[in-house]
Write an enzyme that holds these catalytic residues in place. Structure first.
Site, PDB file in Angstrom:
ATOM      1  N   CYS A   1      32.333  37.458  47.476  1.00 34.05           N
ATOM      2  CA  CYS A   1      32.224  36.209  47.135  1.00 34.05           C
ATOM      3  C   CYS A   1      32.341  34.818  48.092  1.00 34.05           C
ATOM      4  O   CYS A   1      32.104  35.254  49.075  1.00 34.05           O
ATOM      5  CB  CYS A   1      33.149  35.499  46.004  1.00 34.05           C
TER       6      CYS A   1
ATOM      7  N   HIS B   1      32.410  40.193  42.360  1.00 35.61           N
ATOM      8  CA  HIS B   1      33.599  40.394  41.996  1.00 35.61           C
ATOM      9  C   HIS B   1      33.707  42.323  41.883  1.00 35.61           C
ATOM     10  O   HIS B   1      34.413  42.213  40.703  1.00 35.61           O
ATOM     11  CB  HIS B   1      34.803  39.471  41.465  1.00 35.61           C
TER      12      HIS B   1
ATOM     13  N   GLU C   1      36.120  43.880  42.031  1.00 36.30           N
ATOM     14  CA  GLU C   1      38.056  44.074  41.885  1.00 36.30           C
ATOM     15  C   GLU C   1      37.887  44.312  40.653  1.00 36.30           C
ATOM     16  O   GLU C   1      38.871  44.300  40.091  1.00 36.30           O
ATOM     17  CB  GLU C   1      38.783  43.388  42.644  1.00 36.30           C
TER      18      GLU C   1
END
Ligand code: GLN
Length: 547
Positions: A380, A519, A521
């Site tokens: 990001c 994102h 993750e």
């Protein structure tokens, strides 16, 4: 029809209620049941989206674009069930719904009160999707006795009363302090906490007691007697080596059995714990270590980047290496040469973030990784900084920057290579934003599809050219600089399906340099590491073998 498990906490906060809930969810799944986990938070923010990561830890984003508590991340990582907007609620949201209804005239003629209006709103929330799963686990944030938690406790009490007997149970987490001097575990705080719970009409069926030592039989009996729970339902929660040990540890202590007994589910289906045994095996039997520098802003509180830390661990598990992540404050690189710091690492990660502070340092970290050919993952803001670095130092746009920082400073200083996104397509409709819009919930949020360039590094890593990832940002790389950037070797290897929004960039002549606008993750699981983290750690492992 679901059975409900309400999870509360007492004595002190931060006992690991979220983890216990997530582990219980995983254990019920291991016995063949379907589960959904929910978090009810007593604070007055409508959602945690506007809270500082310093205070509240990471904001976890769901596929359907809700900004939620980081506990939902635990739930997803342990169960693999994608959380939804309706899995997280706060007092702020509940009150705002009630007040909206009042204004609309839904309660015409009535005086609006906590009981029944607020408690009904909470109960309606808990009921959403109750037909879809075997077990609904609802965790109440905070500790029993907190003033703002009372409406939630009252609502779950009523909820259990409304349901036929045996469809709801209460699980309470407490602490057994250990007095080293006398070598004793003290049960009194737990007794008081249960007393407090019973005073508001809730009798726990299962007690989970955190303690740093084993609970002796005598103490367990005492807790059972004074707290009015069965002895087998007093579960010890010892300190763990890794959070991923929680399902196996809680199973050994009998948590899932105690819960099934409380529901009188007999005979209980046998658990298949192979998934968690494999996870632990990968964590414990590793070959070497890789060091990853996380160059960010919110470095004082580890929870601020919870999902990134976990996704790195998952990447390590996929490659059977230990991952040692170290947090470096980006501002250091604004004063000091990054080399002495970054030379010690096998890979560099620049995470997401907001605001200008520290961004020049992040840009220098990206530059260092590019020049030294060290694996770089920009997430990001970390992607935006990598693009600005490329524009400034390779494409010759010396004053490249982000509109975000100009907006913050109230003056124009940069050529906005990263600009404020004002309209985009979500599914089949157009979303529009103005700079003066509210700050809460107005970003580009949730899952969006992207198309990957065939033959690119990311297409190879993902093993597909169509992906879907979660977003949370307001600014975007401007495609009018695409040709300029591509001519110097920065490839736009992932784009929104309409070809308008860049999702991924990668350097052509670099072993591993990838920036993603989303994102990744948030979608990594211990038993299913995210492809980008899996390959990032693989590349880091290669770097570590070179030196
Ligand atoms: N601040 C940047 C934006 O709003 C990046 C956000 C993030 O990293 N999550 O676009």
């Amino acid at each position: 029809m679901a059975r409900f498990i309400f999870i509360t906490g007492g004595v002190v906060s931060s006992l690991g209620k979220g983890l216990a809930s997530a582990a219980l969810g995983a254990l019920l799944q291991s016995r063949g049941f379907s589960v959904r986990l929910r978090k009810l938070d007593p604070y007055l923010n409508v959602d945690p989206g506007t809270m500082s990561p310093f205070e509240h830890g990471e904001v976890y984003v769901t596929d359907d674009g809700a900004e939620t508590d980081l506990d939902l991340g635990h739930y997803e990582r342990f169960t693999g069930v994608a959380a939804r907007r309706t899995d997280s609620v706060s007092s702020g949201r509940i009150y705002s719904n009630v007040l909206e209804k009042e204004r609309r005239g839904d309660y015409l003629g009535k005086t609006i009160q906590v009981i029944p209006h607020v408690t009904n709103e909470i109960k309606d929330f808990i009921r959403i999707g109750e037909d879809e799963v075997d077990f609904m686990l609802c965790e109440i944030g905070g500790t029993v006795g907190d003033i703002e938690g009372l409406p939630f406790f009252e609502a779950i009490r009523q909820f259990a009363q409304d349901k036929p007997r045996g469809e709801c149970i209460f699980m309470h987490l407490t602490l057994l302090p250990y007095l080293r001097a006398s070598g004793e575990l003290k049960t009194k705080p737990t007794q008081h906490s249960v007393k407090e719970l019973r005073a508001i009409g809730i009798a726990p069926d299962v007690l989970v007691c955190r303690s740093e030592v084993e609970i002796p039989e005598k103490e367990r009996e005492k807790i059972a007697l004074f707290c009015n729970v069965r002895k087998e339902a007093v579960i010890a929660a010892p300190d763990l080596r890794s959070i991923y040990e929680a399902p196996l540890a809680y199973h050994r202590e009998g948590l899932d059995q105690a819960v099934l007994d409380a529901f009188r589910i007999s005979p209980a289906p046998r658990p298949d714990l192979s998934r968690w045994e494999d996870v632990m095996d990968r964590l414990e039997h590793t070959d070497g270590e890789v060091r990853v520098a996380i160059v960010g802003k919110y470095t004082q509180l580890e929870d601020a980047y919870k999902s990134i830390a976990e996704a790195l661990t998952h990447g390590g598990m996929a490659n059977r290496v230990r991952v040692k992540a170290e947090w470096i404050d980006a501002e250091i690189f604004e004063r000091e040469d990054p080399s002495p710091w970054l030379e010690n690492f096998d890979a560099i990660l620049v995470p997401g973030g907001f605001g200008e502070r520290g961004t020049e340092g992040k840009i220098r970290a990206a530059q260092w990784a590019r020049e030294h050919k060290i694996p770089y993952l920009g997430i990001c803001l970390g992607m935006q900084m990598a693009v600005i670095e490329a524009a400034r130092n390779v494409a010759g746009l010396r004053d490249a920057g982000s509109e975000e920082f100009d907006h913050e400073a109230g003056k124009k200083r940069f050529t906005p290579v990263v600009y404020h996104l004002k309209e985009w397509i979500q599914g089949s409709h157009k979303v529009e934003r103005r700079p003066e819009d509210d700050k809460g919930g107005t970003m580009r949020l949730g899952a969006y599809p992207a198309k990957l360039k065939p033959g690119s590094k990311v297409a190879e890593i993902y093993g597909t050219t169509e992906i879907e990832e979660r977003h949370r940002h307001r600014y975007e790389v401007d495609m009018s600089y695409r040709d300029k950037l591509e001519s110097v070797g920065l490839i736009f290897s992932g784009m929104s399906p309409d070809g308008k929004l860049p999702e991924i960039v990668e350097w052509k002549d670099h072993p591993w340099f990838i920036g993603v606008q989303f994102h990744p993750e948030l979608k990594s699981r211990p038993f299913e590491p995210h492809p980008l983290f899996r390959d990032f750690i693989r590349a880091a492992k290669e770097t570590s073998r070179l030196v």
